[in-house]
Design a protein around this motif. Sequence first.
Motif, PDB file in Angstrom:
ATOM      1  N   VAL A 114       0.836  -1.202   0.000  1.00  0.00           N
ATOM      2  CA  VAL A 114       0.000   0.000   0.000  1.00  0.00           C
ATOM      3  C   VAL A 114       0.873   1.256   0.000  1.00  0.00           C
ATOM      4  CG1 VAL A 114      -1.663   1.334   1.321  1.00  0.00           C
ATOM      5  CG2 VAL A 114      -2.002  -1.078   1.002  1.00  0.00           C
ATOM      6  N   LEU A 116       3.767   1.549  -1.291  1.00  0.00           N
ATOM      7  CA  LEU A 116       4.262   1.670  -2.664  1.00  0.00           C
ATOM      8  C   LEU A 116       3.196   2.279  -3.569  1.00  0.00           C
ATOM      9  CD1 LEU A 116       6.439   0.877  -4.801  1.00  0.00           C
ATOM     10  CD2 LEU A 116       5.147  -1.201  -5.124  1.00  0.00           C
ATOM     11  N   ALA A 117       1.948   1.817  -3.395  1.00  0.00           N
ATOM     12  CA  ALA A 117       0.864   2.319  -4.240  1.00  0.00           C
ATOM     13  C   ALA A 117       0.632   3.808  -4.003  1.00  0.00           C
ATOM     14  CB  ALA A 117      -0.416   1.530  -3.976  1.00  0.00           C
ATOM     15  N   PHE A 118       0.730   4.252  -2.734  1.00  0.00           N
ATOM     16  CA  PHE A 118       0.547   5.671  -2.448  1.00  0.00           C
ATOM     17  C   PHE A 118       1.621   6.511  -3.145  1.00  0.00           C
ATOM     18  CE2 PHE A 118      -2.317   4.693   1.181  1.00  0.00           C
ATOM     19  CZ  PHE A 118      -3.302   5.612   0.874  1.00  0.00           C
ATOM     20  N   GLU A 120       3.174   5.752  -5.810  1.00  0.00           N
ATOM     21  CA  GLU A 120       2.887   5.742  -7.247  1.00  0.00           C
ATOM     22  C   GLU A 120       1.769   6.718  -7.595  1.00  0.00           C
ATOM     23  OE1 GLU A 120       4.076   3.732 -10.203  1.00  0.00           O
ATOM     24  OE2 GLU A 120       5.679   4.283  -8.847  1.00  0.00           O
ATOM     25  N   VAL A 121       0.732   6.759  -6.745  1.00  0.00           N
ATOM     26  CA  VAL A 121      -0.369   7.700  -6.977  1.00  0.00           C
ATOM     27  C   VAL A 121       0.190   9.129  -6.997  1.00  0.00           C
ATOM     28  CG1 VAL A 121      -2.424   8.743  -5.943  1.00  0.00           C
ATOM     29  CG2 VAL A 121      -2.222   6.265  -6.075  1.00  0.00           C
ATOM     30  N   ILE A 124       2.112   9.782 -10.225  1.00  0.00           N
ATOM     31  CA  ILE A 124       1.240  10.020 -11.379  1.00  0.00           C
ATOM     32  C   ILE A 124       0.593  11.396 -11.280  1.00  0.00           C
ATOM     33  CG2 ILE A 124      -0.834   9.236 -12.568  1.00  0.00           C
ATOM     34  CD1 ILE A 124      -0.070   6.391 -11.700  1.00  0.00           C
ATOM     35  N   LEU A 125       0.137  11.762 -10.062  1.00  0.00           N
ATOM     36  CA  LEU A 125      -0.484  13.071  -9.888  1.00  0.00           C
ATOM     37  C   LEU A 125       0.502  14.189 -10.218  1.00  0.00           C
ATOM     38  CD1 LEU A 125      -2.627  12.736  -6.626  1.00  0.00           C
ATOM     39  CD2 LEU A 125      -3.434  13.162  -8.953  1.00  0.00           C
ATOM     40  N   ASN A 127       2.871  14.085 -12.097  1.00  0.00           N
ATOM     41  CA  ASN A 127       3.172  14.024 -13.521  1.00  0.00           C
ATOM     42  C   ASN A 127       2.034  14.622 -14.354  1.00  0.00           C
ATOM     43  OD1 ASN A 127       4.806  13.377 -15.626  1.00  0.00           O
ATOM     44  ND2 ASN A 127       4.357  11.203 -15.620  1.00  0.00           N
ATOM     45  N   SER A 128       0.868  14.809 -13.714  1.00  0.00           N
ATOM     46  CA  SER A 128      -0.319  15.200 -14.473  1.00  0.00           C
ATOM     47  C   SER A 128      -0.760  16.636 -14.224  1.00  0.00           C
ATOM     48  CB  SER A 128      -1.499  14.279 -14.128  1.00  0.00           C
ATOM     49  OG  SER A 128      -1.095  12.943 -14.132  1.00  0.00           O
TER      50      SER A 128
ATOM     51  N   LEU B 226       2.266  -3.526 -10.091  1.00  0.00           N
ATOM     52  CA  LEU B 226       1.190  -3.074  -9.210  1.00  0.00           C
ATOM     53  C   LEU B 226      -0.168  -3.509  -9.726  1.00  0.00           C
ATOM     54  CD1 LEU B 226       2.046   0.414  -7.747  1.00  0.00           C
ATOM     55  CD2 LEU B 226       1.436  -1.656  -6.546  1.00  0.00           C
ATOM     56  N   SER B 264      -2.738   9.118 -18.755  1.00  0.00           N
ATOM     57  CA  SER B 264      -1.890   9.204 -17.569  1.00  0.00           C
ATOM     58  C   SER B 264      -2.697   9.079 -16.278  1.00  0.00           C
ATOM     59  CB  SER B 264      -1.125  10.530 -17.602  1.00  0.00           C
ATOM     60  OG  SER B 264      -0.573  10.807 -16.378  1.00  0.00           O
ATOM     61  N   ILE B 268      -4.560   5.920 -12.334  1.00  0.00           N
ATOM     62  CA  ILE B 268      -4.810   6.179 -10.915  1.00  0.00           C
ATOM     63  C   ILE B 268      -5.991   5.368 -10.414  1.00  0.00           C
ATOM     64  CG2 ILE B 268      -5.780   7.957  -9.408  1.00  0.00           C
ATOM     65  CD1 ILE B 268      -3.684   9.747 -10.108  1.00  0.00           C
ATOM     66  N   PHE B 271      -4.861   2.182  -8.881  1.00  0.00           N
ATOM     67  CA  PHE B 271      -4.252   2.282  -7.553  1.00  0.00           C
ATOM     68  C   PHE B 271      -5.298   2.593  -6.499  1.00  0.00           C
ATOM     69  CE2 PHE B 271      -0.580   3.578 -10.289  1.00  0.00           C
ATOM     70  CZ  PHE B 271       0.000   2.330 -10.222  1.00  0.00           C
ATOM     71  N   PHE B 274      -6.974  -0.474  -5.654  1.00  0.00           N
ATOM     72  CA  PHE B 274      -6.032  -1.269  -4.860  1.00  0.00           C
ATOM     73  C   PHE B 274      -6.065  -0.851  -3.388  1.00  0.00           C
ATOM     74  CE2 PHE B 274      -1.455  -1.799  -3.546  1.00  0.00           C
ATOM     75  CZ  PHE B 274      -1.482  -3.178  -3.484  1.00  0.00           C
ATOM     76  N   ILE B 275      -5.921   0.464  -3.159  1.00  0.00           N
ATOM     77  CA  ILE B 275      -5.864   0.964  -1.788  1.00  0.00           C
ATOM     78  C   ILE B 275      -7.199   0.736  -1.082  1.00  0.00           C
ATOM     79  CG2 ILE B 275      -5.632   3.081  -0.422  1.00  0.00           C
ATOM     80  CD1 ILE B 275      -3.615   4.004  -2.660  1.00  0.00           C
ATOM     81  N   LEU B 278      -7.704  -2.966  -0.218  1.00  0.00           N
ATOM     82  CA  LEU B 278      -6.856  -3.378   0.902  1.00  0.00           C
ATOM     83  C   LEU B 278      -7.381  -2.836   2.215  1.00  0.00           C
ATOM     84  CD1 LEU B 278      -3.146  -3.259  -0.205  1.00  0.00           C
ATOM     85  CD2 LEU B 278      -4.446  -5.195   0.637  1.00  0.00           C
TER      86      LEU B 278
END
Lengths: 324, 290
Positions: A114, A116-118, A120-121, A124-125, A127-128, B226, B264, B268, B271, B274-275, B278
Amino acid sequence: MRQLVLLLAVFAVIALAPFVIASEFSLNLVIMVLYAALLGQAWNILGGYGGQFSFGHAAYFGTGAYTVAVLQVQLGINPWIGLVAGGLLAIGVAAFIGLATFRYGLRGSYFALVTLAFAEVLRILSNSVDFTGAGVGILIPLAPGVANLQFETKTGYFFLVWTFTLAAFLAVWWIGHSRFGASLAAVRDNEEAARALGVNAFRVKMGAIMLSGLFSGLAGVFYAQYFLYLDPYIAYGPAISVESLLVPIIGGMGTLFGPLLGAAALHAVSELTREIIGEVPGISLVLYGALLVVMVMFLPRGLAGLGERLFARRRPKAGETGHA
Amino acid sequence: MPDLAIIIPSVLNGLTTGALYALIALGLTLIYGVLHIINFAHGALLMVGLYAVWFLNTRLGIDPYLALLIVPPAMFALGYGLQRGIIGRSSHGRDENILLVTLGLSIVIENLALFVFRSDTRIIDTPYSFETVEFLGAFLPLPKVIAFFGAVVTAAALWLLMARTDLGRAIRALAKERKGAQLVGIDADHVFAMSFGLGIACLGVAACLLLPSYYVTPQVGHGFVLIAFTIVVLGGMGSFVGAFLGGLIIGVVEALGGLFLGESLGQIGIFIIFILVLMFRPQGLLGHKV
């Protein structure tokens, strides 16, 4: 107390570096070791002392770095204020991730994934959206001067990162000698038992993740001011998360000096390979990964653990050349 | 608001991608279900498979579908060796250690690939790369349709293997009760390595099916890691049917997310699922208990 004296002595010796080291290159190396020790110590608070393995410490690092950069570039706010704001926002992100995970009892592999996923979010944000400069990144204009948290020489940066790192190490020393630290260790070793004894596991873990986030965020602020450039991959990418956990794992998780040992060892090894193999893209990361595998396989307690073991071996039977 | 003429092809495309995601996730869920470890090197190993297919095609002229006879067995051997030689030896009784070792492996593999192949994007040319199939008014690339059915067949074969063969029984016995299984004479180290090998062989199949309509770079695995974790968590760790359904769902979510939010930001959605899963249903949609 002896540990505190040792800690202060070590940092006092390190503080001499700018006065005895003449070459910019070598001083930069010392700065990078301190910076890596800061990143690693931040992770160590949550991972080593708290037993919660985060794979996404870039979330706090990147938040600190982007805060100071965006405030300067987009709003013209002084980086000293940005420094405070970056630290606070990193704590905020850590508190949010802590709430989202510990509240729901996520541990072990789930917690790692989790976090790691945060990260990544956030990557991406960043980056956007436009205010971070999106994929192009953000460039902090060069304006040397203490008021701008930029320095003409490396010495200024040295003392900036030295101060942050010392603060992180003092915090960890405190953890090792406080009721909070004892509760944290109890939760790490056996959460159910700690709870049964009246430890509020949730609050203890929240404290650890927020403290951890603060120091990662400060490392991010330092990075932004030192390199004056950020993009989503640098700030929130996996490299920072990996470096954060690799340093204490090599040095010794859950020990005060582990991150400093780990940071020094990591940079020594990567400089050495650069000398021998030359500048090859990716090769230092191959080495990092291999080190990670080797350490976990053969030395799960890190260099600090190796030292303790050798020391403990030698004492009962002098002259015995036992292998580790 | 896009109308159905855009949404239907998007959903169908999502389903074909989702089937491949499902295949990748099946390998992950198999490994998790038996060994209770999260294989962090899954994406990196998929990348290895993709490079193998690329190499066979561009250097030896072997068709990617013919490579199905070569790459999955090779990947199986690689997985077996990794589990027996490195991963199985490094746990020291803690799951976190395995997570760290597989993370380390993935870093080594990825950066070695970067060193050997540079970060160039590579594709292969096949005579059917640009063929399309019309279905429900949508034109779907032929390789994606083949991939969809290939993934379904592989999943079915894997299910049969688990349900009907001695190896499958041994794997299931070990997953349920390690001590008991060892007492009745199951060689745990061997069966663990077989499970890991099978999981990695799934990646070999996925690589053969994927490359005709995709590309390979040293970092290509990142995007899949992921996603595969999300699918496994969504379907319930260790659940086969869950992983397959999860894969299809995620494929469609990604396609629709990309349609409405742009390429892009569309990711999201994955994810966030995913979150949320979980947090609120860590046992997954079809799983029983964590």
